[in-house]
Design an enzyme around this catalytic site. Structure first.
Site, PDB file in Angstrom:
ATOM      1  N   ALA A 253       0.861  -1.188   0.000  1.00 27.02           N
ATOM      2  CA  ALA A 253       0.000   0.000   0.000  1.00 27.02           C
ATOM      3  C   ALA A 253       0.895   1.236   0.000  1.00 27.02           C
ATOM      4  O   ALA A 253       2.063   1.161   0.403  1.00 27.02           O
ATOM      5  CB  ALA A 253      -0.873  -0.016   1.249  1.00 27.02           C
TER       6      ALA A 253
ATOM      7  N   GLY B  33       0.808  -5.163   0.896  1.00 25.01           N
ATOM      8  CA  GLY B  33      -0.263  -5.249  -0.093  1.00 25.01           C
ATOM      9  C   GLY B  33       0.230  -5.871  -1.401  1.00 25.01           C
ATOM     10  O   GLY B  33      -0.570  -6.421  -2.166  1.00 25.01           O
TER      11      GLY B  33
ATOM     12  N   GLU C  54      -0.116  -9.487  -0.822  1.00 18.18           N
ATOM     13  CA  GLU C  54      -1.567  -9.768  -0.772  1.00 18.18           C
ATOM     14  C   GLU C  54      -2.148  -9.798  -2.182  1.00 18.18           C
ATOM     15  O   GLU C  54      -2.958 -10.659  -2.523  1.00 18.18           O
ATOM     16  CB  GLU C  54      -2.272  -8.712   0.089  1.00 18.18           C
TER      17      GLU C  54
ATOM     18  N   GLU D 120       4.135  -5.395   7.480  1.00 18.60           N
ATOM     19  CA  GLU D 120       3.292  -4.348   8.070  1.00 18.60           C
ATOM     20  C   GLU D 120       3.572  -4.083   9.547  1.00 18.60           C
ATOM     21  O   GLU D 120       3.498  -2.937   9.995  1.00 18.60           O
ATOM     22  CB  GLU D 120       1.805  -4.702   7.897  1.00 18.60           C
TER      23      GLU D 120
HETATM   24  N1  3HC Z   1       4.535   3.490   0.017  1.00 23.71           N
HETATM   25  C1  3HC Z   1       4.990   4.723  -0.297  1.00 23.71           C
HETATM   26  N2  3HC Z   1       6.277   4.993  -0.571  1.00 23.71           N
HETATM   27  C2  3HC Z   1       7.138   3.965  -0.530  1.00 23.71           C
HETATM   28  C3  3HC Z   1       6.740   2.653  -0.216  1.00 23.71           C
HETATM   29  C4  3HC Z   1       5.368   2.441   0.055  1.00 23.71           C
HETATM   30  N3  3HC Z   1       4.897   1.219   0.357  1.00 23.71           N
HETATM   31  N4  3HC Z   1       7.822   1.856  -0.242  1.00 23.71           N
HETATM   32  C5  3HC Z   1       8.868   2.637  -0.575  1.00 23.71           C
HETATM   33  N5  3HC Z   1       8.448   3.912  -0.750  1.00 23.71           N
HETATM   34  C6  3HC Z   1       9.258   5.076  -1.171  1.00 23.71           C
HETATM   35  C7  3HC Z   1      10.318   5.428  -0.151  1.00 23.71           C
HETATM   36  O1  3HC Z   1       9.798   6.314   0.821  1.00 23.71           O
HETATM   37  C8  3HC Z   1      11.369   6.067  -1.027  1.00 23.71           C
HETATM   38  O2  3HC Z   1      10.943   7.396  -1.275  1.00 23.71           O
HETATM   39  P1  3HC Z   1      12.031   8.565  -1.466  1.00 23.71           P
HETATM   40  O3  3HC Z   1      12.907   8.138  -2.595  1.00 23.71           O
HETATM   41  O4  3HC Z   1      11.203   9.754  -1.708  1.00 23.71           O
HETATM   42  O5  3HC Z   1      12.789   8.625  -0.170  1.00 23.71           O
HETATM   43  C9  3HC Z   1      11.265   5.303  -2.339  1.00 23.71           C
HETATM   44  O6  3HC Z   1       9.981   4.682  -2.325  1.00 23.71           O
HETATM   45  C10 3HC Z   1      12.310   4.218  -2.509  1.00 23.71           C
HETATM   46  O7  3HC Z   1      12.293   3.404  -1.343  1.00 23.71           O
HETATM   47  P2  3HC Z   1      13.649   2.909  -0.652  1.00 23.71           P
HETATM   48  O8  3HC Z   1      14.619   4.026  -0.560  1.00 23.71           O
HETATM   49  O9  3HC Z   1      13.248   2.216   0.599  1.00 23.71           O
HETATM   50  O10 3HC Z   1      14.156   1.874  -1.757  1.00 23.71           O
HETATM   51  P3  3HC Z   1      14.924   0.496  -1.562  1.00 23.71           P
HETATM   52  O11 3HC Z   1      15.192  -0.008  -2.916  1.00 23.71           O
HETATM   53  O12 3HC Z   1      16.042   0.654  -0.585  1.00 23.71           O
HETATM   54  O13 3HC Z   1      13.859  -0.487  -0.857  1.00 23.71           O
HETATM   55  C11 3HC Z   1      11.739  -1.579  -0.574  1.00 23.71           C
HETATM   56  C12 3HC Z   1      12.718  -0.894  -1.544  1.00 23.71           C
HETATM   57  C13 3HC Z   1      12.353  -2.877  -0.039  1.00 23.71           C
HETATM   58  C14 3HC Z   1      10.463  -1.858  -1.303  1.00 23.71           C
HETATM   59  C15 3HC Z   1      11.471  -0.640   0.632  1.00 23.71           C
HETATM   60  O14 3HC Z   1      11.119   0.634   0.130  1.00 23.71           O
HETATM   61  C16 3HC Z   1      10.387  -1.055   1.563  1.00 23.71           C
HETATM   62  O15 3HC Z   1      10.608  -1.882   2.420  1.00 23.71           O
HETATM   63  N6  3HC Z   1       9.183  -0.460   1.430  1.00 23.71           N
HETATM   64  C17 3HC Z   1       8.094  -0.645   2.329  1.00 23.71           C
HETATM   65  C18 3HC Z   1       7.459  -1.982   2.213  1.00 23.71           C
HETATM   66  C19 3HC Z   1       6.295  -2.082   3.158  1.00 23.71           C
HETATM   67  O16 3HC Z   1       6.386  -1.848   4.335  1.00 23.71           O
HETATM   68  N7  3HC Z   1       5.134  -2.459   2.618  1.00 23.71           N
HETATM   69  C20 3HC Z   1       3.945  -2.578   3.367  1.00 23.71           C
HETATM   70  C21 3HC Z   1       3.143  -1.344   3.220  1.00 23.71           C
HETATM   71  S1  3HC Z   1       1.705  -1.374   4.238  1.00 23.71           S
HETATM   72  C22 3HC Z   1       0.602  -2.353   3.359  1.00 23.71           C
HETATM   73  O17 3HC Z   1       0.907  -2.802   2.305  1.00 23.71           O
HETATM   74  C23 3HC Z   1      -0.739  -2.554   4.025  1.00 23.71           C
HETATM   75  C24 3HC Z   1      -1.535  -3.572   3.309  1.00 23.71           C
HETATM   76  O18 3HC Z   1      -1.568  -4.739   4.044  1.00 23.71           O
HETATM   77  C25 3HC Z   1      -2.923  -3.102   3.046  1.00 23.71           C
END
Ligand code: 3HC
Ligand code: NAI
Length: 710
Positions: free
Chosen positions: A66, A109, A112, A132
């Site tokens: 998400a 997500g 998912e 998450e």
């Molecule tokens: N939403 C919004 N922005 C995101 C994002 C997300 N899920 N994931 C990454 N970004 C953004 C970062 O903030 C960053 O922005 P910036 O360049 O402006 O600083 C950019 O994308 C690049 O991210 P990273 O610097 O972290 O890039 P990496 O290549 O080092 O890592 C990654 C990539 C492993 C995908 C890492 O970004 C990550 O772990 N992201 C989060 C994953 C996560 O927690 N997902 C769960 C979200 S909650 C969800 O899905 C709820 C659902 O169950 C409904």
């Protein structure tokens, strides 16, 4: 090609539909993406020429989940959220089989979404996970219901509650992924889609064969809860995730999803989740330095050298080697060099024993560390990190020598924890190349790296160190050149207050327990015992002449040191240490402190846990505010990231400055004023704290107004 939107495209190739998500950088499910996928599925359903579909991510990854930026809008009432659940049901109910093609990461997500497909294929380097809980929430689109159906209850609950991703190979073994694709992913996924086209497509939500029996599951959930209470102490989301997976084993799919939704919403609106989302963006924010543009040239660091193979130098050498960078390790004499190398070898052997590294990896890394007693080879390295004793005269001598032997353009870094980087730089003819790289002990384990900017340090050198940190597996925070820099300067009043509390009548254990229960990894006094009380004692003796007469100073630690009680290393400090270095309360210390307090005329009283927390934590906040107003810390979030990664501050409280914003700065300020009245000038409120409190603002507002926050 059919363009559903800028974000989602649909193409067809001989009966196979290809849905591509293009929402750089990580294909988050931002507004427009779910709608685009939904429309594509609708068209696939209606197009008789399509026999199967492939859904793939454009660019570097599948889908990272998400859009985390949207969560703030939901909790502030500006958005109702996307509601992915119905979309995922539509994919699962698609009349043509849908193959999810995964590269990079399928997280949150993203996983998912992938699990709502009928099949999943992945490149070997791909990762999948439900991270998450690291954001203080739980999967909110059926992840807790579908994952145990694919991977089994034990692994499903582990992945949802601990949040760590797994590699494609393991996902294949568990049944989350159906095939690994070597070579071109899209071509492999299309070939797979042709194989399964026309055959009955399995719906994950109907697969109940791995859900186990109540007898099998009870011990799994009990163990998961036990692990969560220990490893994620104080966090609500892991327990909620376990409850949601448990619901998957007890309720029909739809009802399980409803239970998940309730738990997800509770978590999303919690302070813990807000704090952890702040940390997620904060960790990325600290890499951005307002006056250093992204395009600043980077100096390639392909070879490095370390001076000093003691506690820190040895660890730092391992950090470089672990990142694949060959490193020279210089000592003054053979005995010190042998000692340093033996420690490094022991550390690698332990990592192999614990399964962190393979023997082969450890052997290869060890070969990258080349011990030496001379400066031979230093002329060709790109960066040197000095980690000799904490003495200005010695550091200057080493930097003078480095200036003589290193090539022009090489970065000359010092690991000093207290000394003035500008004075160290003055020993060289190239102060622009000199910088502080303050690793934390043990350097090969701790994630934090304070990068200290000297007044002459060039932007190229700063940008290089910030970027290099990521390669070294560290989180770098740029700080100004003041005594103790940011982390240790704040730690000083924090630990000072802990000692004062004991001197005023609290027991050692009561103070430590109060801070431990607040969420700190260790109590402040036990931390002193771990680091060695003598370190601070030596520094205090050196700087005693700077202490203002009449201002109260802690007395107990100096006295403990005079008695040879240096902490864990001497078997006694604030606590006694027996076998396995387990801390045992020492009545002798309690007695001694009472006696010293009486001699010093410190009145004794009952002290509540709440006061212990406020005294220690607000001391951190007040000093942090001062660092902000003086400009030594760039943003409040920089301080938070330092405390979370270097000092055991609990992530779910977001760091000291975020925590203070959560409490309300007016309330914090009022308490600081009260402590000022009670305890004197050490508690003088920071003028920034005063200003913000009076205007009803937060540290986050301050940063926004300064224009230093994205
Ligand atoms: N939403 C919004 N922005 C995101 C994002 C997300 N899920 N994931 C990454 N970004 C953004 C970062 O903030 C960053 O922005 P910036 O360049 O402006 O600083 C950019 O994308 C690049 O991210 P990273 O610097 O972290 O890039 P990496 O290549 O080092 O890592 C990654 C990539 C492993 C995908 C890492 O970004 C990550 O772990 N992201 C989060 C994953 C996560 O927690 N997902 C769960 C979200 S909650 C969800 O899905 C709820 C659902 O169950 C409904
Ligand atoms: P240490 O005493 O364990 O190691 C210092 C090493 O430097 C010794 O092995 C010594 O033989 C060697 N040395 C001295 N002069 C040398 C020279 N001219 N050339 C090569 N080697 C030389 O010290 P430690 O703890 O590793 O500290 C090193 C630096 O790191 C200090 O500046 C300290 O303030 C800083 N630091 C220490 C932390 C800690 O927890 N120990 C944490 C963060 C920073």
């Amino acid at each position: 090609m059919t363009v559903m939107s800028d974000l989602v495209q649909l193409t067809r190739a001989n009966g196979i539909a290809i849905v591509t998500i293009n929402n750089p950088p990580v294909n988050a499910l931002s507004p427009g993406v779910p709608e685009g996928i939904s429309e594509a599925i609708e068209q696939i359903n209606q197009d008789d020429s399509v026999k199967a579909a492939v859904l793939i991510g454009g660019g570097r990854t599948f889908v990272a989940g998400a859009d985390i930026k949207e969560f703030g809008k939901i909790t502030s009432g500006k958005s109702r959220g996307a509601g992915f659940l119905p979309l995922l049901l539509r994919i699962e109910d698609c009349r043509k089989p849908v193959v999810m093609a995964i590269h990079g990461a399928a997280l949150g997500g993203g996983l998912e979404l992938a699990m709502a497909g009928h099949y999943r294929v992945a490149v070997p380097s791909a990762q999948v996970g439900q991270p998450e809980v690291k954001l203080g929430i739980i999967p909110g689109a059926g992840g807790t219901q579908r994952l145990p159906r694919l991977a089994g209850v034990a692994k499903g609950v582990e992945m949802c509650a601990e949040g760590n991703p797994i590699k494609a190979q393991e996902a294949l073994r568990l049944g989350i992924v159906d095939r690994l694709i070597e070579g071109d992913l899209l071509a492999g996924a299309v070939a797979f889609a042709r194989e399964i086209a026309g055959k009955p497509a399995p719906k994950t939500r109907q697969r109940n064969d791995k859900l186990g029996t109540p007898e099998q599951n009870a011990p799994i959930f009990a163990a998961a809860r036990e692990t969560a209470r220990k490893k994620q102490r104080g966090m609500k989301a892991p327990l909620a995730a376990i409850e949601a997976v448990e619901a998957a084993t007890k309720l029909p799919f739809e009802e399980g999803c409803q239970a998940e939704q309730r738990l997800f919403t509770d978590c999303l609106f919690s302070d813990q989740s807000k704090a952890l989302i702040h940390v997620f963006f904060g960790e990325r924010e600290v890499a951005k330095i307002p006056d250093i543009p992204k395009e600043t040239p980077i100096i390639p660091v392909n070879a490095a050298a370390i001076v000093g193979a003691g506690t820190m130098g040895g660890g730092i050498a391992m950090v470089f080697a672990n990142a694949g960078i060959p490193v020279l390790l210089r000592e003054v004499d053979q005995a010190a060099l042998d000692r340093g190398l033996a420690t490094i070898q022991k550390n690698y052997a332990n990592s192999v024993k614990r399964g962190r590294f393979t023997q082969q990896f450890a052997d290869e890394r060890l070969k990258l560390i080349q011990p030496t007693l001379s400066y031979d080879g230093f002329a060709s390295v790109d960066m040197v990190v000095e980690a000799v004793f904490e003495s200005m005269a010695l550091k200057k001598e080493v930097f003078r020598e480095l200036d003589g032997v290193c090539k022009p353009g090489a970065i000359l870094a010092s690991n000093t924890s207290t000394l003035d980087i500008d004075e160290i730089a003055s020993a060289t003819s190239r102060p622009q190349a000199v910088i502080g790289t303050h690793f934390f002990s043990p350097a090969n384990v701790m994630r934090l790296l304070e990068i200290v900017r000297g007044k002459a340090t060039s932007k190229e050198v700063i940008a290089t160190c910030m970027q290099l940190a990521k390669k070294l597996g560290k989180i770098a925070v740029l700080v100004g050149n003041c005594r103790g820099f940011v982390g240790n300067r704040m730690f000083h009043p924090y630990r000072r207050e802990a000692q004062f509390l004991v001197e005023e009548g609290a027991s050692v254990e009561a103070v430590d327990n109060a801070l431990y229960d607040y969420g700190m990894a260790m109590g402040p006094l036990a931390t002193g015992d771990l680091a060695g009380l003598d370190v601070g004692w030596r520094i205090r003796k050196e700087y005693r002449h700077l202490e203002k007469p009449g201002v109260r100073q802690p007395l107990a630690e100096d006295r403990l040191c005079e008695l040879g009680r240096y902490g864990q290393k001497t078997g006694a400090g604030w606590y006694k240490y027996g076998e396995n270095r387990r801390a045992v309360p020492d009545p002798e210390v309690a007695e001694l402190v009472r006696q010293w307090a009486e001699e010093a005329g410190i009145p004794q009283r009952q002290i509540a846990a709440e006061e212990s927390v406020e005294r220690c934590i607000y001391a951190l906040v007040n000093e942090g505010a001062r660092l902000l107003e003086e400009g030594y810390a760039l943003r409040a979030v920089d301080i938070d990231i330092i405390y979370l990664n270097g000092y055991g501050f609990p992530g779910y409280r977001g760091g000291p400055m975020w925590y203070a914003d959560t409490v309300g700065l007016k309330k914090v300020y009022d308490r600081v004023c009260e402590f000022h009245r009670q305890h004197g000038e050490l508690w003088e409120p920071s003028s920034l704290l005063k200003q913000l409190a009076e205007k009803g603002k937060t540290f986050a507002d301050f940063n926004r107004e300064q224009g230093v926050t994205a």
